[in-house]
Design an enzyme around this catalytic site. Sequence first.
Site, PDB file in Angstrom:
ATOM      1  N   GLU A 280       9.633-100.434  33.766  1.00 48.55           N
ATOM      2  CA  GLU A 280       9.370 -99.008  33.924  1.00 48.55           C
ATOM      3  C   GLU A 280       9.800 -98.233  32.680  1.00 48.55           C
ATOM      4  OE1 GLU A 280       9.299 -97.612  38.087  1.00 48.55           O
ATOM      5  OE2 GLU A 280      10.925 -96.302  37.444  1.00 48.55           O
ATOM      6  N   GLU A 283       7.216 -98.736  30.151  1.00 46.03           N
ATOM      7  CA  GLU A 283       6.052 -97.922  30.524  1.00 46.03           C
ATOM      8  C   GLU A 283       6.275 -96.457  30.127  1.00 46.03           C
ATOM      9  OE1 GLU A 283       5.372 -98.081  34.740  1.00 46.03           O
ATOM     10  OE2 GLU A 283       3.346 -97.242  34.606  1.00 46.03           O
ATOM     11  N   CYS A 300       9.559 -97.181  43.446  1.00 50.54           N
ATOM     12  CA  CYS A 300      10.379 -98.162  44.177  1.00 50.54           C
ATOM     13  C   CYS A 300      10.372 -97.944  45.675  1.00 50.54           C
ATOM     14  CB  CYS A 300      11.836 -98.079  43.742  1.00 50.54           C
ATOM     15  SG  CYS A 300      12.045 -98.227  41.993  1.00 50.54           S
ATOM     16  N   SER A 320       4.336 -94.937  38.430  1.00 49.83           N
ATOM     17  CA  SER A 320       4.573 -96.136  37.641  1.00 49.83           C
ATOM     18  C   SER A 320       3.796 -97.277  38.284  1.00 49.83           C
ATOM     19  CB  SER A 320       6.060 -96.456  37.636  1.00 49.83           C
ATOM     20  OG  SER A 320       6.253 -97.783  37.234  1.00 49.83           O
ATOM     21  N   LYS A 359       9.641-100.994  53.984  1.00 48.73           N
ATOM     22  CA  LYS A 359       9.461-102.263  53.267  1.00 48.73           C
ATOM     23  C   LYS A 359       8.647-103.243  54.105  1.00 48.73           C
ATOM     24  CE  LYS A 359      11.729-101.554  49.411  1.00 48.73           C
ATOM     25  NZ  LYS A 359      11.001-101.529  48.145  1.00 48.73           N
ATOM     26  N   GLU A 362       5.288-102.442  53.270  1.00 46.04           N
ATOM     27  CA  GLU A 362       5.020-102.814  51.879  1.00 46.04           C
ATOM     28  C   GLU A 362       4.715-104.312  51.744  1.00 46.04           C
ATOM     29  OE1 GLU A 362       8.301-102.561  49.074  1.00 46.04           O
ATOM     30  OE2 GLU A 362       6.972-101.839  47.513  1.00 46.04           O
ATOM     31  N   GLU A 367      -2.453-106.228  48.142  1.00 42.77           N
ATOM     32  CA  GLU A 367      -2.424-106.291  46.670  1.00 42.77           C
ATOM     33  C   GLU A 367      -1.098-106.859  46.145  1.00 42.77           C
ATOM     34  OE1 GLU A 367      -2.536-103.535  48.525  1.00 42.77           O
ATOM     35  OE2 GLU A 367      -1.372-101.876  47.678  1.00 42.77           O
ATOM     36  N   CYS A 505      18.203 -94.735  49.296  1.00 44.48           N
ATOM     37  CA  CYS A 505      18.216 -95.921  50.161  1.00 44.48           C
ATOM     38  C   CYS A 505      19.485 -96.050  50.995  1.00 44.48           C
ATOM     39  CB  CYS A 505      18.052 -97.174  49.326  1.00 44.48           C
ATOM     40  SG  CYS A 505      16.705 -97.045  48.153  1.00 44.48           S
TER      41      CYS A 505
END
Lengths: 587, 164
Positions: A280, A283, A300, A320, A359, A362, A367, A505
């Site tokens: 990141e 990037e 994230c 990102s 999560k 996720e 993908e 988190c």
Amino acid sequence: MSEMVTLTIDGIEVKAPAGSTVLEAAKSVGINIPTLCFLKDINEIGACRMCVVDVGARSLQAACVYPVSEGLKVITNSPKVREARRVTLELILSNHERKCLTCVRSENCELQRLAKDLNVGDIRFDGENKHYPLDDLSPSIVRDPNKCVLCRRCVSVCKYVQTVSAIETNERGFDTIVSSPFDMALKDTPCVNCGQCINVCPVGALREKDDTDKVWEAIANPELHVVVQTAPAVRVAIGEEFGLPIGTRCTGKMVAALKRLGFDKVFDTDTAADLTIMEEGTELIERIKNGGKLPLITSCSPGWIKFCEHNYPDLLDNLSTCKSPQNMFGAVIKSYYAEKMGIDPSKIFVVSVMPCTAKKFEVQRPELSSTGYPDVDVSITTRELARMIKEAGIDFNSLPDENFDDPMGEASGAGVIFGATGGVMEAALRTVVDVLTGKDNDNIEYKSVRGVEGVKVTEVQVPGGPTLRAAVAHGLGNARKLLEQVRNGEEQYHFIEIMACPGGCVNGGGQPIQPASVRNAIDIRAERAKAIYNEDEALTVRKSHKNPRMMKIYEEFLEKPGSHKAHDLLHTHYTARENYPEECSRL
Amino acid sequence: MSCKCSSTCVDTKAQELERIIDKYKGVKGALIPVLHEAQELYGYLPIHVQKAIAEGLGVSLAEVYGVVTFYTQFSLYPKGKYQIQLCLGTACYVKGAGAIYEEFKKELGLKGDGVTEDGMFSLEACRCIGACGLAPVIMINGEVYGRLVPSDVPKLIQKYRDMG
């Protein structure tokens, strides 16, 4: 300092700030008025009537919303008050599905606690018990209206804190139900799976989808090499499930417990967090140098990503392209680690322990399977891990401290602080400033991005380089405020960190549930974050790019940050999502 | 959308709905008046209408649906040409509204609230309509009929059938 008024509560003279409530004033002199729907700053609506007190008015008043005033006389404990509370509680219990023995919230249920505190023996009323279908179609959240007490805390947190509004109070009277519009399954709504509704639910009406059986099965399968990774926020909260004080660091005990559960390898997601920073950070520098899309926004938090896909499709190019640390970890395990260990990736089963319910969604994204296999096979929450430890009969508190396994067991302090709001930003700045100046800078603590303020803005003057403008938002309502400014061009930033959950988190939807009595008294976000920063300070390596283990992965396998290989394995893409698709499941 | 005819057909109701929403844009407390006008337009509030209203007023579909299901005057289903609202409030109930309700169900061939097969009548028990002095009271398309006895029911139904 606001003006003080004097009142008496049960004959005790109390001084309280004007504008505060009878509930708060009573608490200050050691009187705990029972509450159910009340949750400080989130749900202050005086709906459930558990907290009624006698203020000398015609009817009893709800202490949670009744303001103090000069000379007010309050009685909190009289036969009239006690009977009113008892009747209210019995009525709530009369149509509550009382399957307490097998309820996931047994012994951590505010309703159960009230029944005990108010000494309810028999329930004199037999309410109409409706049998609503369970909504268990979401990969993250299970909704059980049969246990709902209609306190509306979940509705408030979803609507006002997160500005998602996936659920509402529908119908009226005895038919009142908290649900999605048109009885749609939660999975077909703009729900982002953050699980904040679970954390505020006083009973078992909202809970995570339990995936512990899948983990047990994998561990028991001799064909599989089962690897577990744990996120930074888990280690500072899991102790709460075993009676330890909020903010106790339990990294060593947690690792020991995971080894005893039978995982083949116990790794640290923080190592992958360091990878995230390398990717990141690269990037960000590239986008700044090459005139790429700015601000760059972190990726994230899976709750935030889904929120962005629903509400800010025009900002998807700002996200990102980095996968979350959880998924970077999985992709590295099923490629680099598989190769290094000579294990067929189809035989590797990756479990992640996360403070997060999103999560679970996720890991199911199609993908996110760069190796041809899902990066992560199952994601469980901190709560589910605690349940597994209890089920296995492991005495958590007496465990010795043990260390993570190699080669994904060493992380920098930067990887650790990912668990708190501002942490990803601070971790990125530690690396980006070093890279831009070509020096090892000593000043590594960016305290202006720490803390629980909703939106935090900071400017970092890179010596001999640009001034980086950065912003941090946590909680999706705050993210919305910040993004509206960005969308309207009112504010310009290089880099933005967004975490879906308030506090980041550490207060994720998969963390141990603290009852309102605790949440009203202390800020659990701040307590858990303190432990995260202590863990960071205790480490010698505190910058991602100084993590020798992680740099070795680049040397041996990924070549360099942003390489073709790194892009294949560690980066992803996003898709705009419709809020309520035509094709949907109805309950 | 509601219109199923050829693609060149202009959905006039959708255009009208857009006008209603535009009229109230930025007005505080606009949701309920918009829902009223939309229901007048469509006869009920199906999902695509609620979605359009949510989007147009910048509120969530969950909030719109919550309001629609809270108030009995809003309906999620199509109603009959003649809408019978029968008060089951306290005063009407003690004055025999239950028997009137039973009589309507019998005469219209309904099991409870609902619409007749021919789409002529819909029956709906509602809460107090504020005409307790006339209890038991009903409304048919806004027209109030009070102090009813069960034998009035077939006559009333016939009256509306005759109107076509």
